[in-house]
Structure formats: C-alpha cells, structure tokens
Design a protein around this motif. Sequence first.
Motif, PDB file in Angstrom:
ATOM      1  N   GLN A 142       0.970  -1.401   0.097  1.00 32.47           N
ATOM      2  CA  GLN A 142       0.003  -0.008  -0.123  1.00 32.47           C
ATOM      3  C   GLN A 142       0.949   1.284  -0.061  1.00 32.47           C
ATOM      4  N   ASN A 143       1.852   1.276  -0.914  1.00 32.83           N
ATOM      5  CA  ASN A 143       2.817   2.470  -0.917  1.00 32.83           C
ATOM      6  C   ASN A 143       2.735   2.607  -2.249  1.00 32.83           C
ATOM      7  N   THR A 144       3.165   4.234  -2.345  1.00 36.17           N
ATOM      8  CA  THR A 144       3.356   4.926  -3.640  1.00 36.17           C
ATOM      9  C   THR A 144       4.823   5.433  -3.651  1.00 36.17           C
ATOM     10  N   GLN A 145       5.561   5.231  -4.425  1.00 37.94           N
ATOM     11  CA  GLN A 145       6.912   5.966  -4.569  1.00 37.94           C
ATOM     12  C   GLN A 145       6.893   6.908  -5.811  1.00 37.94           C
ATOM     13  N   VAL A 146       6.924   8.099  -5.437  1.00 36.66           N
ATOM     14  CA  VAL A 146       6.691   9.308  -6.616  1.00 36.66           C
ATOM     15  C   VAL A 146       8.186   9.775  -6.923  1.00 36.66           C
ATOM     16  N   ALA A 163      -1.010  12.755  -3.487  1.00 29.74           N
ATOM     17  CA  ALA A 163      -0.447  11.374  -3.702  1.00 29.74           C
ATOM     18  C   ALA A 163      -1.101  10.344  -2.965  1.00 29.74           C
ATOM     19  N   GLN A 164      -1.828  10.581  -1.953  1.00 33.54           N
ATOM     20  CA  GLN A 164      -2.440   9.670  -0.892  1.00 33.54           C
ATOM     21  C   GLN A 164      -3.879   9.696  -0.830  1.00 33.54           C
ATOM     22  N   GLN A 165      -4.449  10.180  -1.825  1.00 32.78           N
ATOM     23  CA  GLN A 165      -5.890  10.456  -2.071  1.00 32.78           C
ATOM     24  C   GLN A 165      -6.421   9.138  -2.396  1.00 32.78           C
ATOM     25  N   PHE A 166      -5.797   7.936  -2.775  1.00 31.00           N
ATOM     26  CA  PHE A 166      -6.526   6.934  -3.110  1.00 31.00           C
ATOM     27  C   PHE A 166      -6.416   5.733  -1.984  1.00 31.00           C
ATOM     28  N   ARG A 176      -1.434   3.796   1.643  1.00 31.15           N
ATOM     29  CA  ARG A 176      -1.417   4.197   2.815  1.00 31.15           C
ATOM     30  C   ARG A 176      -0.121   4.945   3.295  1.00 31.15           C
ATOM     31  N   HIS A 177       0.888   5.034   2.298  1.00 31.65           N
ATOM     32  CA  HIS A 177       1.998   5.988   2.479  1.00 31.65           C
ATOM     33  C   HIS A 177       2.673   6.168   1.048  1.00 31.65           C
ATOM     34  N   ALA A 178       3.219   7.465   1.020  1.00 28.78           N
ATOM     35  CA  ALA A 178       3.696   7.788  -0.146  1.00 28.78           C
ATOM     36  C   ALA A 178       5.296   8.282   0.159  1.00 28.78           C
ATOM     37  N   THR A 179       6.119   7.984  -0.577  1.00 28.74           N
ATOM     38  CA  THR A 179       7.447   8.598  -0.513  1.00 28.74           C
ATOM     39  C   THR A 179       7.851   9.184  -1.734  1.00 28.74           C
ATOM     40  N   GLY A 220      14.876  14.321  -7.764  1.00 35.51           N
ATOM     41  CA  GLY A 220      16.056  14.013  -7.827  1.00 35.51           C
ATOM     42  C   GLY A 220      16.410  13.025  -7.044  1.00 35.51           C
ATOM     43  N   SER A 221      17.607  13.341  -6.186  1.00 33.78           N
ATOM     44  CA  SER A 221      17.729  12.417  -5.152  1.00 33.78           C
ATOM     45  C   SER A 221      17.510  12.884  -3.962  1.00 33.78           C
ATOM     46  N   ALA A 222      16.686  13.633  -3.584  1.00 33.98           N
ATOM     47  CA  ALA A 222      16.505  14.306  -2.272  1.00 33.98           C
ATOM     48  C   ALA A 222      14.797  13.853  -1.948  1.00 33.98           C
ATOM     49  N   LEU A 223      14.492  13.739  -0.685  1.00 35.24           N
ATOM     50  CA  LEU A 223      13.401  13.434  -0.332  1.00 35.24           C
ATOM     51  C   LEU A 223      12.543  14.890  -0.374  1.00 35.24           C
ATOM     52  N   LEU A 224      11.621  15.000  -1.099  1.00 38.81           N
ATOM     53  CA  LEU A 224      10.829  16.348  -1.210  1.00 38.81           C
ATOM     54  C   LEU A 224      10.305  16.713   0.170  1.00 38.81           C
TER      55      LEU A 224
END
Length: 107
Positions: free
Chosen positions: A46-50, A76-79, A83-86, A90-94
Amino acid sequence: TVDVRKDTVTALKSLFSTGKNSGGLYNPLYESKLRVRRVEFSKEKQNTQVYLGGKLVRPKTYCESARARAMVWATAQQFSEVRHATIWLGSALLGDLLAPSERSYKN
C-alpha cells in the motif's frame, strides 16, 4: 480510473500545472517547475513511490511550506489503496526540501 499509478500521475500533473490561484485557493508551488518522472505503486505494501524532476522554488513562509507539503502528500495519498507515499525530487526527499522550519524563515 482504477490504475493508482496513472491516476497519481494525472493528479500530480494537475497540481503542478495550477497557477498561483485556483478556485480562490493559493498554490504555494506555482513558481516551481515540477514534473512527474515516474510513479511506482505496490498494492501489497500500500505504498507509492513518486519520482519528480524539475525545479523547486522553496515557499517563502513557514505556512506556505507546510501547505505545499500537505498539498503534495494529500494528492499522492488520496486513493484508498495508498497508505504511504515517498516522494523524491532528484536524489532528495521532497519532504526534507519542504520541511517547514521556523528557524529558516525570517520575520
């Protein structure tokens, strides 16, 4: 659609293409030139990587920074399957780039 990955791409593109104001609401990301490079979704986790590309113009105030962060994650988590979005720019976490810190803003 029922494709979380495609729907996430569409929703984020819409958010990033919105101007300064939309429906009377202020968009603190309007100066940024963000684009969705790819989205990965794991139904089991239940994870999305953007993965984003482009240029982030950091919001000018603590409130704008917190609002921008909330807008991106809510999009990103509206669906219900997510349950979790990362989210990466680039190479940094937003989240690290948008983390509101009162010390980083001058009154």
